[in-house]
Design an enzyme around this catalytic site. Structure first.
Site, PDB file in Angstrom:
ATOM      1  N   CYS A 100       0.835  -1.196   0.000  1.00 44.74           N
ATOM      2  CA  CYS A 100       0.000   0.000   0.000  1.00 44.74           C
ATOM      3  C   CYS A 100       0.875   1.253   0.000  1.00 44.74           C
ATOM      4  CB  CYS A 100      -0.919   0.010   1.224  1.00 44.74           C
ATOM      5  SG  CYS A 100      -2.020   1.443   1.267  1.00 44.74           S
TER       6      CYS A 100
ATOM      7  N   CYS B 158       0.155   5.310   6.737  1.00 43.86           N
ATOM      8  CA  CYS B 158      -0.473   5.100   8.044  1.00 43.86           C
ATOM      9  C   CYS B 158       0.575   4.558   9.018  1.00 43.86           C
ATOM     10  CB  CYS B 158      -1.649   4.135   7.914  1.00 43.86           C
ATOM     11  SG  CYS B 158      -2.868   4.617   6.659  1.00 43.86           S
TER      12      CYS B 158
ATOM     13  N   CYS C 299       0.604   0.748  10.214  1.00 42.20           N
ATOM     14  CA  CYS C 299       0.239  -0.334   9.305  1.00 42.20           C
ATOM     15  C   CYS C 299       1.422  -1.150   8.781  1.00 42.20           C
ATOM     16  CB  CYS C 299      -0.554   0.223   8.134  1.00 42.20           C
ATOM     17  SG  CYS C 299      -1.245  -1.084   7.090  1.00 42.20           S
TER      18      CYS C 299
ATOM     19  N   CYS D 219     -15.471 -10.286   6.157  1.00 38.78           N
ATOM     20  CA  CYS D 219     -14.935  -8.990   5.745  1.00 38.78           C
ATOM     21  C   CYS D 219     -13.690  -9.224   4.897  1.00 38.78           C
ATOM     22  CB  CYS D 219     -14.591  -8.157   6.970  1.00 38.78           C
ATOM     23  SG  CYS D 219     -15.955  -7.987   8.142  1.00 38.78           S
TER      24      CYS D 219
ATOM     25  N   CYS E 165     -18.637  -7.724   3.950  1.00 35.92           N
ATOM     26  CA  CYS E 165     -18.105  -6.378   4.152  1.00 35.92           C
ATOM     27  C   CYS E 165     -16.789  -6.270   3.397  1.00 35.92           C
ATOM     28  CB  CYS E 165     -17.893  -6.118   5.642  1.00 35.92           C
ATOM     29  SG  CYS E 165     -17.178  -4.500   6.032  1.00 35.92           S
TER      30      CYS E 165
ATOM     31  N   CYS F 141     -19.463   0.766   8.085  1.00 38.48           N
ATOM     32  CA  CYS F 141     -18.662   0.288   9.216  1.00 38.48           C
ATOM     33  C   CYS F 141     -17.510   1.268   9.392  1.00 38.48           C
ATOM     34  CB  CYS F 141     -18.141  -1.117   8.915  1.00 38.48           C
ATOM     35  SG  CYS F 141     -17.017  -1.792  10.163  1.00 38.48           S
TER      36      CYS F 141
ATOM     37  N   ARG G  26     -17.830  -3.438  17.625  1.00 37.15           N
ATOM     38  CA  ARG G  26     -17.032  -4.628  17.314  1.00 37.15           C
ATOM     39  C   ARG G  26     -15.673  -4.579  18.018  1.00 37.15           C
ATOM     40  NH1 ARG G  26     -20.028  -7.142  13.449  1.00 37.15           N
ATOM     41  NH2 ARG G  26     -21.393  -5.785  12.210  1.00 37.15           N
TER      42      ARG G  26
END
Length: 323
Positions: free
Chosen positions: A53, A57, A60, A97, A129, A189, A261
């Site tokens: 990616c 972040c 991450c 998900c 999801c 979500c 969650r």
């Protein structure tokens, strides 16, 4: 009890700072007004496109900017995803998900493959999801047409603290993706992560933003940072169970009808600590067949351990499409 969309930050901060046992009592009482306290939804998270990616972040393992043990992989074959989803369904999982380490959805052959996967997993009778990064309204509608039930796009933290953690997209970008999803019937979500170096005021700020969205996100994940060697946030101190429970309870009170969650980081918690989270209003967990939640850097309890815990607590797995 009516659902409010006009919470103020000082009101939410006062709730967060309520004496601990009283806070749990208030949250548990609210939980029973909007949810069946015996039911927990068990979810499975599949990384369908791991690593590489371009975003920065700070937490991450999948960012291409950091040297971590996660290596870029190709998009999973549909048959592989179907097999994982089928095994999850057989254990009582009702929501699957699927995450791709993309900055944004692109209108290319990979997106077509994802649409095909969504269609087939949805046809299994599971809530599906996806978390694929930013997307526009047309892409959201195509996901809806494929059968997508929910789209995950976390705010992560408060608007004020956000740029400390991520600089490659803005808080407004995040909110705009949620707005685009709201142009469809796909549910939203959106939650955040505890342990990014944020203050209590930032946790409250994130809940303030979520609680003022109308409608509220149907699903609010509360993640606990799993520090990843090689990332800027690798040396953050652990979040205490007291902070986790306070956050869950506060979220339950100000966003009462949403699923809260208990997500990443749950593997660090004992059964007793998880029971406190359920008492405070958490009504969903992520389970696994391989002891990892998304990548090897985020441990996750397995199906057998979770079934044993739910049985011990007298809780049951919630079927799909009950909301």
């Amino acid at each position: 009890m009516r659902i409010r969309y006009d919470w103020q930050q000082d009101e939410i901060l006062a709730i967060y700072n309520t004496p601990f046992l009283e806070l749990i009592y208030q949250a548990a009482s609210m939980h029973r007004q909007f949810h069946d306290p015996k039911q927990i939804q068990v979810c499975k998270l599949i990384s369908i496109k791991t690593g590489g990616c371009p975003e920065d972040c700070g937490y991450c393992a999948q960012s291409s900017r950091y040297k971590t043990e996660v290596k870029p992989e190709a998009l999973l074959e549909k048959e592989t995803v179907i097999s994982i989803a089928q095994k999850a369904k057989e254990t009582g999982v009702s929501r699957v998900c699927m995450g791709a380490a993309w900055r944004e959805v692109r209108d290319n052959s990979q997106f077509e493959e994802v649409l095909d996967i969504v269609k087939d997993v949805s046809s299994m009778g599971l809530e599906v999801c996806c978390t694929l990064g930013m997307l526009n309204t047309n892409q959201a509608k195509r996901l809806e047409d494929a059968g997508l039930y929910a789209y995950n796009h976390n705010l992560d933290t408060s608007q004020e603290y956000y740029s400390t953690v991520i600089t490659t997209r803005t808080y407004g970008d995040r909110l705009n993706t949620i707005k685009n999803v709201r142009q469809t019937h796909v549910t939203v979500c959106s939650g955040g992560i505890l342990g990014l170096g944020e203050r209590v005021e930032d946790r409250v700020g994130m809940l303030y933003t979520l609680s003022n969205l109308q409608p509220h996100p149907e699903s609010v994940p509360i993640n606990i940072l799993s520090p990843v060697p090689g990332t800027p946030l690798a040396d953050q101190p652990e979040v205490t169970i007291w902070d986790v429970v306070r956050m869950i309870a506060t979220a339950r009170i100000v966003i009462p009808a949403s699923d809260i969650r208990l997500s990443a980081g749950r593997a660090k918690l004992s059964q007793v600590e998880q029971a406190l989270c359920f008492m405070a209003g958490a009504n969903s967990i992520f389970s696994s067949d391989d002891n990892k939640m998304l990548t090897v850097t985020t441990p996750c309890p397995d199906y057998d351990a979770d079934r044993e815990m739910l049985n011990l607590l007298g809780l049951e797995m919630r079927p799909p499409f009950q909301k």
